[in-house]
Design an enzyme around this catalytic site. Structure first.
Site, PDB file in Angstrom:
ATOM      1  N   GLY A 145       2.671   0.053  -2.472  1.00  6.92           N
ATOM      2  CA  GLY A 145       3.912   0.786  -2.675  1.00  6.92           C
ATOM      3  C   GLY A 145       4.847   0.956  -1.503  1.00  6.92           C
ATOM      4  O   GLY A 145       5.746   1.799  -1.571  1.00  6.92           O
ATOM      5  N   GLY A 146       4.728   0.164  -0.447  1.00  3.53           N
ATOM      6  CA  GLY A 146       5.660   0.313   0.668  1.00  3.53           C
ATOM      7  C   GLY A 146       7.105   0.108   0.251  1.00  3.53           C
ATOM      8  O   GLY A 146       7.988   0.903   0.595  1.00  3.53           O
ATOM      9  N   ASP A 185       8.098  -8.898  -5.763  1.00  5.00           N
ATOM     10  CA  ASP A 185       7.510  -9.206  -4.456  1.00  5.00           C
ATOM     11  C   ASP A 185       6.227  -9.973  -4.738  1.00  5.00           C
ATOM     12  O   ASP A 185       5.141  -9.408  -4.799  1.00  5.00           O
ATOM     13  CB  ASP A 185       7.240  -7.904  -3.695  1.00  5.00           C
ATOM     14  CG  ASP A 185       6.711  -8.144  -2.294  1.00  5.00           C
ATOM     15  OD1 ASP A 185       6.878  -9.263  -1.787  1.00  5.00           O
ATOM     16  OD2 ASP A 185       6.097  -7.218  -1.724  1.00  5.00           O
ATOM     17  N   CYS A 209       6.618 -13.310   1.405  1.00  7.07           N
ATOM     18  CA  CYS A 209       6.471 -13.325   2.866  1.00  7.07           C
ATOM     19  C   CYS A 209       5.863 -14.663   3.267  1.00  7.07           C
ATOM     20  O   CYS A 209       4.947 -14.745   4.079  1.00  7.07           O
ATOM     21  CB  CYS A 209       5.643 -12.149   3.374  1.00  7.07           C
ATOM     22  SG  CYS A 209       4.045 -11.934   2.577  1.00  7.07           S
TER      23      CYS A 209
END
Length: 420
Positions: free
Chosen positions: A234-235, A301, A354
Site C-alpha cells: 500500500g505505499g 502497478d 519498476c
C-alpha cells in the site's frame, strides 16, 4: 571498518546463507541476524554491506575468485570491493590465503570486459542493447550499481514538508527536498527512521521519489472513485489517498492477504478514511467486475522483474531469467486489459512497472493501444506539466537512477474516449 576473526566467521556464515540465492537476499539476511542475536550492530552493518557489495559486483567477484568458498568470497569482497588493505586483514588469514589474495588483487587490476563492468546477466545486456549503445548502456548499469538514497514521502494530511524537515533536523537527521516530488524528502545514510516519532505518527512513509511521481500521474482528485489494482503493502495507495485529501473512495485490491496485512498498520497511522483494502481472487473476482465502467482512475502497478530497483535489491538480477520475464509479460497484459474495463468514459488508467526492459514497458503499452482503440495515450510530459512537476519527459514516463537519482520506473497513461 574494523576486521576481526569473529567478524570474518560471521560474515562467512552470512555469505553461505545468502549467496545460493534460493530466497530473496533481504529476507535471508534478516533471518540470519535473528538467529545470531549476539552479533553487534556495527558488525551487522559490515556484514550487510559485504553481502550487498558481493551481490552488486558478482561478475567481478566470480571473475577474480571463480567458485571460491564463502570464506574466500568474503576476503575478496573486503579487499576488492570495500577497500580493505592486505595489512588490515592479514592477521586473520590462514595457510596460503595471503599468497592467494595477493594473486587475486593482481588479476583484478586489469580492464574487465563489458559484461563485468555492467554487472548484469547476459540476457539482460542483450535486451538493453536493442535500445542503447555501449556508452548509454554503461551509464545505466553504473547507475544501477549505486547505493540508493533514503527517500521519504511526507503525509501532507498531517503536516507540511518544511515542518517535517525541521523536526528531523532537530533530531540530527538532515533532510533535503527531493528535486521533483513536491511531497518528498531525501536523507543520506541509514537512520532508524521507522522508530522516529514522525514515522510512528504517520507523518512520513519510506517511498522512492520515482514511486511518488507515479502517483501524481494518476491525477486522482477529491471525491473520485479510484482503484489501486495491485496495491501490495500500500505505499502508492497511501500516497493516492493523501492526494485525494481522504475524500471519495479508494479501493486497494490485491490477491495476497499477507501483502494487504502490511497495509493495515500503515493505513491506521496515515489517518486516511477513504481507503478500502480488499483481497481479490484474481482479475475476474466479482468485486472487480461490479465496478466495471464506474471508476475515474485506475493504477496498475504491475508485477514485474523489478530490475529498476537493483540499487536496493541487487539479488533480483541473478534470481531471474528470460523465462520469468515471458511469464510476467503475459500477466501484465492480462492485468492491464482487465483493469481498463473498470474505467468509465473519460477516465484514466496508468500502467506502471519498476522494470528497465522494453518488453515489460513500451511493449505492453503499445500492445494495449492496438487492442483497445477506445483508449488514447496521454503524453506523460503533459500530465507532469499540469501537476507542476519539473521533470522533462516524453510520451512515456521513464525515470532512471543515473539521470534522476531514483529507482528505474516506467508508466504509460491511457484515457478512455468520451466525457466523464
Amino acid at each position: 571498518m574494523r576486521f576481526s576473526r569473529p567478524l570474518l566467521d560471521a560474515c562467512t556464515a552470512a555469505f553461505a546463507a545468502v549467496l545460493p540465492l534460493e530466497e530473496p537476499a533481504d529476507a535471508v539476511l534478516s533471518a540470519f541476524f535473528q538467529s545470531h542475536p549476539k552479533i553487534g550492530q556495527r558488525d551487522r552493518a559490515v556484514i550487510a554491506d559485504s553481502v550487498y557489495a558481493a551481490l552488486r559486483r558478482r561478475r567481478l567477484l566470480e571473475r577474480a575468485v571463480g567458485k571460491a568458498s564463502p570464506r574466500r568470497q568474503v576476503i575478496a569482497t573486503w579487499c576488492l570491493l570495500l577497500g580493505a588493505s592486505l595489512r588490515e586483514i592479514e592477521p586473520w588469514l590462514r595457510g596460503e590465503e595471503q599468497q592467494w589474495l595477493a594473486a587475486v588483487k593482481r588479476d583484478a587490476a586489469g580492464e574487465p570486459p563489458l559484461e563485468v563492468r555492467c554487472e548484469l546477466p547476459d540476457w539482460v545486456i542483450e535486451r538493453l542493447r536493442r535500445r542503447y549503445d555501449e556508452p548509454a548502456l554503461l551509464e545505466l548499469a553504473r547507475g544501477l550499481l549505486q547505493t540508493a538514497s533514503l527517500d521519504l514521502r511526507v503525509n501532507s494530511m498531517k503536516m507540511p514538508r518544511d515542518e517535517v524537515a525541521r523536526r528531523l533536523a532537530q533530531d540530527g537527521i538532515p533532510a533535503s527536498p527531493t528535486p521533483y516530488s513536491p511531497d518528498g524528502l531525501r536523507i543520506e545514510g541509514r537512520p532508524a527512521i521507522n522508530r522516529h516519532p514522525l514515522f510512528l505518527e504517520g507523518g512520513i512513509e519510506v517511498q522512492d521519489e520515482g514511486s511518488q511521481l507515479l502517483c501524481h500521474l494518476v491525477g486522482a482528485k477529491r471525491g473520485e472513485m479510484v482503484v489501486d489494482f495491485c496495491a501490495g503493502a500500500g505505499g502508492k495507495t497511501l500516497a493516492l489517498g493523501a492526494l485525494m485529501r481522504s475524500t471519495g473512495r479508494l479501493y486497494a485490491f490485491d490477491i495476497s492477504p499477507k501483502r494487504l496485512a502490511g497495509l493495515k498498520p500503515r493505513l491506521a497511522r496515515s489517518g486516511l478514511s477513504n481507503v478500502h483494502p480488499q483481497r481479490i481472487e484474481g482479475v475476474n473476482d466479482p468485486r472487480v467486475k461490479r465496478l466495471a465502467g464506474k471508476i475515474d482512475r485506475v493504477l496498475v502497478d504491475a508485477p514485474c522483474s523489478g530490475l529498476g530497483t537493483l540499487r536496493r535489491n541487487p539479488d533480483m538480477k541473478w534470481r531471474q531469467g528470460p523465462e520469468d520475464v515471458e511469464e510476467l509479460t503475459a500477466k501484465q497484459e492480462s492485468l492491464l486489459a482487465q483493469a481498463a474495463k473498470l474505467v468509465k468514459p473519460g477516465g484514466r488508467v496508468v500502467y506502471a512497472t519498476c522494470s528497465i526492459l522494453d518488453e515489460e514497458n513500451r511493449g505492453i503499452a503499445q500492445g494495449f493501444l492496438s487492442a483497445n482503440p477506445d483508449f488514447r495515450l496521454v503524453p506523460a510530459a503533459d500530465v507532469l506539466r499540469k501537476e507542476r512537476i519539473p521533470v522533462e519527459m516524453g510520451e512515456y514516463f521513464e525515470v532512471w537512477p543515473h539521470r534522476h537519482g531514483t529507482d528505474g520506473f516506467f508508466a504509460a497513461i491511457f484515457e478512455r474516449a468520451g466525457c466523464a
